[in-house]
Design a protein around this motif. Sequence first.
Motif, PDB file in Angstrom:
ATOM      1  N   SER A  51      48.318  44.819  50.137  1.00 17.50           N
ATOM      2  CA  SER A  51      46.849  44.945  50.116  1.00 17.50           C
ATOM      3  C   SER A  51      46.334  44.917  48.676  1.00 17.50           C
ATOM      4  CB  SER A  51      46.416  46.241  50.811  1.00 17.50           C
ATOM      5  OG  SER A  51      46.947  47.381  50.141  1.00 17.50           O
ATOM      6  N   PHE A  52      47.108  45.466  47.747  1.00 18.61           N
ATOM      7  CA  PHE A  52      46.691  45.452  46.336  1.00 18.61           C
ATOM      8  C   PHE A  52      46.808  44.049  45.749  1.00 18.61           C
ATOM      9  CE2 PHE A  52      48.167  49.782  47.212  1.00 18.61           C
ATOM     10  CZ  PHE A  52      47.012  50.482  46.892  1.00 18.61           C
ATOM     11  N   LEU A  53      47.764  43.268  46.243  1.00 19.13           N
ATOM     12  CA  LEU A  53      47.858  41.878  45.781  1.00 19.13           C
ATOM     13  C   LEU A  53      46.668  41.066  46.269  1.00 19.13           C
ATOM     14  CD1 LEU A  53      49.317  39.592  44.358  1.00 19.13           C
ATOM     15  CD2 LEU A  53      50.723  39.285  46.409  1.00 19.13           C
ATOM     16  N   VAL A  54      46.234  41.298  47.518  1.00 19.12           N
ATOM     17  CA  VAL A  54      45.058  40.585  48.032  1.00 19.12           C
ATOM     18  C   VAL A  54      43.812  41.004  47.262  1.00 19.12           C
ATOM     19  CG1 VAL A  54      43.607  40.191  50.064  1.00 19.12           C
ATOM     20  CG2 VAL A  54      46.097  40.290  50.320  1.00 19.12           C
ATOM     21  N   GLU A  55      43.699  42.294  46.954  1.00 17.12           N
ATOM     22  CA  GLU A  55      42.566  42.755  46.141  1.00 17.12           C
ATOM     23  C   GLU A  55      42.627  42.144  44.744  1.00 17.12           C
ATOM     24  OE1 GLU A  55      42.573  46.998  46.124  1.00 17.12           O
ATOM     25  OE2 GLU A  55      42.332  47.166  48.304  1.00 17.12           O
ATOM     26  N   ALA A  56      43.831  42.060  44.190  1.00 14.90           N
ATOM     27  CA  ALA A  56      43.988  41.441  42.872  1.00 14.90           C
ATOM     28  C   ALA A  56      43.615  39.962  42.924  1.00 14.90           C
ATOM     29  CB  ALA A  56      45.425  41.612  42.386  1.00 14.90           C
ATOM     30  N   ALA A  57      43.892  39.313  44.051  1.00 13.63           N
ATOM     31  CA  ALA A  57      43.561  37.894  44.187  1.00 13.63           C
ATOM     32  C   ALA A  57      42.072  37.654  43.975  1.00 13.63           C
ATOM     33  CB  ALA A  57      44.000  37.388  45.561  1.00 13.63           C
ATOM     34  N   ALA A  58      41.257  38.554  44.514  1.00 13.41           N
ATOM     35  CA  ALA A  58      39.805  38.402  44.352  1.00 13.41           C
ATOM     36  C   ALA A  58      39.409  38.455  42.878  1.00 13.41           C
ATOM     37  CB  ALA A  58      39.081  39.481  45.143  1.00 13.41           C
ATOM     38  N   LEU A  59      40.095  39.286  42.099  1.00 13.13           N
ATOM     39  CA  LEU A  59      39.807  39.401  40.668  1.00 13.13           C
ATOM     40  C   LEU A  59      40.379  38.219  39.893  1.00 13.13           C
ATOM     41  CD1 LEU A  59      40.667  43.207  40.300  1.00 13.13           C
ATOM     42  CD2 LEU A  59      38.390  42.182  40.546  1.00 13.13           C
ATOM     43  N   ILE A  60      41.569  37.789  40.266  1.00 12.51           N
ATOM     44  CA  ILE A  60      42.210  36.664  39.577  1.00 12.51           C
ATOM     45  C   ILE A  60      41.401  35.381  39.753  1.00 12.51           C
ATOM     46  CG2 ILE A  60      44.273  35.181  39.585  1.00 12.51           C
ATOM     47  CD1 ILE A  60      45.844  37.765  40.414  1.00 12.51           C
ATOM     48  N   LEU A  61      40.849  35.178  40.956  1.00 10.61           N
ATOM     49  CA  LEU A  61      40.101  33.955  41.232  1.00 10.61           C
ATOM     50  C   LEU A  61      38.818  33.859  40.403  1.00 10.61           C
ATOM     51  CD1 LEU A  61      40.667  33.757  45.075  1.00 10.61           C
ATOM     52  CD2 LEU A  61      41.389  32.055  43.384  1.00 10.61           C
ATOM     53  N   LYS A  62      38.321  34.987  39.939  1.00 14.57           N
ATOM     54  CA  LYS A  62      37.156  34.946  39.051  1.00 14.57           C
ATOM     55  C   LYS A  62      37.526  34.349  37.694  1.00 14.57           C
ATOM     56  CE  LYS A  62      34.879  38.957  41.164  1.00 14.57           C
ATOM     57  NZ  LYS A  62      34.404  40.351  40.957  1.00 14.57           N
ATOM     58  N   GLU A  63      38.778  34.551  37.285  1.00 14.85           N
ATOM     59  CA  GLU A  63      39.248  34.029  35.998  1.00 14.85           C
ATOM     60  C   GLU A  63      39.953  32.676  36.157  1.00 14.85           C
ATOM     61  OE1 GLU A  63      38.679  35.576  33.132  1.00 14.85           O
ATOM     62  OE2 GLU A  63      37.649  37.236  34.151  1.00 14.85           O
ATOM     63  N   LEU A  64      40.659  32.520  37.281  1.00 17.10           N
ATOM     64  CA  LEU A  64      41.404  31.285  37.546  1.00 17.10           C
ATOM     65  C   LEU A  64      41.001  30.779  38.928  1.00 17.10           C
ATOM     66  CD1 LEU A  64      44.926  32.530  36.346  1.00 17.10           C
ATOM     67  CD2 LEU A  64      43.339  31.084  35.047  1.00 17.10           C
ATOM     68  N   PRO A  65      39.860  30.106  39.040  1.00 20.55           N
ATOM     69  CA  PRO A  65      39.318  29.722  40.359  1.00 20.55           C
ATOM     70  C   PRO A  65      40.229  28.810  41.167  1.00 20.55           C
ATOM     71  CG  PRO A  65      37.663  29.471  38.634  1.00 20.55           C
ATOM     72  CD  PRO A  65      38.968  29.719  37.943  1.00 20.55           C
ATOM     73  N   ALA A 117      44.937  46.183  37.204  1.00 18.13           N
ATOM     74  CA  ALA A 117      46.018  45.992  36.230  1.00 18.13           C
ATOM     75  C   ALA A 117      46.920  44.835  36.645  1.00 18.13           C
ATOM     76  CB  ALA A 117      46.823  47.281  36.105  1.00 18.13           C
ATOM     77  N   LEU A 118      47.174  44.725  37.943  1.00 18.08           N
ATOM     78  CA  LEU A 118      47.993  43.623  38.448  1.00 18.08           C
ATOM     79  C   LEU A 118      47.309  42.287  38.150  1.00 18.08           C
ATOM     80  CD1 LEU A 118      50.512  42.774  40.112  1.00 18.08           C
ATOM     81  CD2 LEU A 118      49.105  43.013  42.173  1.00 18.08           C
ATOM     82  N   ALA A 119      46.017  42.218  38.404  1.00 12.56           N
ATOM     83  CA  ALA A 119      45.272  40.982  38.164  1.00 12.56           C
ATOM     84  C   ALA A 119      45.296  40.605  36.684  1.00 12.56           C
ATOM     85  CB  ALA A 119      43.833  41.139  38.655  1.00 12.56           C
ATOM     86  N   ARG A 120      45.080  41.578  35.808  1.00 12.38           N
ATOM     87  CA  ARG A 120      45.061  41.287  34.361  1.00 12.38           C
ATOM     88  C   ARG A 120      46.408  40.741  33.888  1.00 12.38           C
ATOM     89  NH1 ARG A 120      41.958  45.981  34.516  1.00 12.38           N
ATOM     90  NH2 ARG A 120      43.734  47.323  34.014  1.00 12.38           N
ATOM     91  N   GLU A 142      46.971  37.041  32.284  1.00 18.48           N
ATOM     92  CA  GLU A 142      47.512  36.923  30.924  1.00 18.48           C
ATOM     93  C   GLU A 142      48.765  36.058  30.900  1.00 18.48           C
ATOM     94  OE1 GLU A 142      48.168  40.858  29.546  1.00 18.48           O
ATOM     95  OE2 GLU A 142      46.039  41.375  29.453  1.00 18.48           O
ATOM     96  N   THR A 143      49.630  36.242  31.887  1.00 16.99           N
ATOM     97  CA  THR A 143      50.885  35.483  31.920  1.00 16.99           C
ATOM     98  C   THR A 143      50.634  34.011  32.212  1.00 16.99           C
ATOM     99  OG1 THR A 143      52.056  37.455  32.700  1.00 16.99           O
ATOM    100  CG2 THR A 143      53.167  35.345  32.980  1.00 16.99           C
ATOM    101  N   LEU A 144      49.758  33.719  33.160  1.00 25.59           N
ATOM    102  CA  LEU A 144      49.500  32.327  33.518  1.00 25.59           C
ATOM    103  C   LEU A 144      48.737  31.581  32.431  1.00 25.59           C
ATOM    104  CD1 LEU A 144      48.636  32.650  37.316  1.00 25.59           C
ATOM    105  CD2 LEU A 144      50.718  31.718  36.297  1.00 25.59           C
ATOM    106  N   ARG A 145      47.929  32.288  31.661  1.00 25.87           N
ATOM    107  CA  ARG A 145      47.159  31.633  30.595  1.00 25.87           C
ATOM    108  C   ARG A 145      47.999  31.372  29.349  1.00 25.87           C
ATOM    109  NH1 ARG A 145      41.203  34.592  30.822  1.00 25.87           N
ATOM    110  NH2 ARG A 145      40.238  33.058  32.240  1.00 25.87           N
ATOM    111  N   ASP A 146      49.090  32.100  29.215  1.00 30.70           N
ATOM    112  CA  ASP A 146      49.948  31.959  28.039  1.00 30.70           C
ATOM    113  C   ASP A 146      51.289  31.397  28.483  1.00 30.70           C
ATOM    114  OD1 ASP A 146      51.470  32.179  25.769  1.00 30.70           O
ATOM    115  OD2 ASP A 146      50.754  34.187  25.233  1.00 30.70           O
ATOM    116  N   ARG A 147      51.395  30.052  28.477  1.00 32.69           N
ATOM    117  CA  ARG A 147      52.602  29.399  28.972  1.00 32.69           C
ATOM    118  C   ARG A 147      53.842  29.784  28.176  1.00 32.69           C
ATOM    119  NH1 ARG A 147      55.273  28.030  33.277  1.00 32.69           N
ATOM    120  NH2 ARG A 147      56.712  26.310  32.920  1.00 32.69           N
TER     121      ARG A 147
END
Length: 362
Positions: free
Chosen positions: A230-244, A343-346, A350-355
């Motif tokens: 459930s926390f991963l799904v919640e994090a998904a909503a935050l991640i999609l704001k940065e990585l649509p 924290a999971l989303a951040r 960070e990891t995906l933006r920094d190859r």
Amino acid sequence: MKRIRVLEIIHGLAIEGPLGGIERFGIELVRAMDRSQIEPILCALWRYHTPYEGKRLAHLRKEGIDVFFAADWDEAHPYRGFQQARRGTLQHLAGQKVELIHSHCQFGDGIALLVARPLHARALVRTVHNEREWPKRPARRLLLTNLLYPLLFHLEMGISQQVTDNLDQRPLARVLGRHSMCMYNAIDLERFSRAPDQGVRESKRRELGLPPDAPVIGSVGRLTRQKGYSFLVEAAALILKELPAAHFLIIGEGELGDDLQALAQELGVAHAVHLTGPRHDVEELLASIDLFASPSLWEGLPTVILESMAAGVPVVATDVSGTRELVRDGLTGSLVHAGDAGALARAVVETLRDRDRAIILA
């Protein structure tokens, strides 16, 4: 030289679902035993009637391993199923002796104790694969884990140092001077020995409906509270704001599947969250993702993180026992507080933006 007959007990062979890493480890352990010294017998307590069980049964028997189902799984009547598994084990091994019985699951511990005398077992061993035994049954934990098992098992093993410490800290174990052994789980690296094939990556993405160039965050496990999805799904909503363009692949099954789907709908991320159900092609699926996320609330020693590391996939995981013994924060992965979707989303972003960072972590 007479071989030692060893009975290994696991829940079943349905490692794609509803079971998982513990059962895979039990199967691989039996396959790795030195047949010149050991005659392994694999007891799968329950048959779940999944598409893959029969194939795995046939494959193991072809390798010369005596493997059998003790009973059919009956979710509505677990106590009756337990007795059926005990009878099925004794029926399959009627008239035979084993030197050692080794259990890898909570119900298996009970079966081991009940069949030891009829099978003339000389030693009883159990491996504890999770930090919390009987999390929903504290009375069983008190009676079995804390009181009976230190008396009745010749050796108890924990798959991480934290699990081992928990066993040693039980009051009765301390009074008796009983010490458990830390024995980390292993995986078969041959499954990941070949470099990921770009064609496999592309074909798997097409099969799953994932865009070829989208950043894909994957996870594998049972859909239970422990795994924290459930926390991963919640994090998904935050991640999609940065990585649509991101997509999320959750591989496995469990009682929370419908709840997770409903949560994704509620948060407006259902289009990007893919619950695949059970799969038999984990190696190929790992090759198709860009990052592995483990949002677990507690763990023993998560096999899926071992597999992700072996596959060269960067890992973001929660800082829980077992996981923190595998992942060194900032060196071999990123650790965040359990239950903290932000924290999971951040960490994922960070990891995906920094190859370069992702490559170093992997």
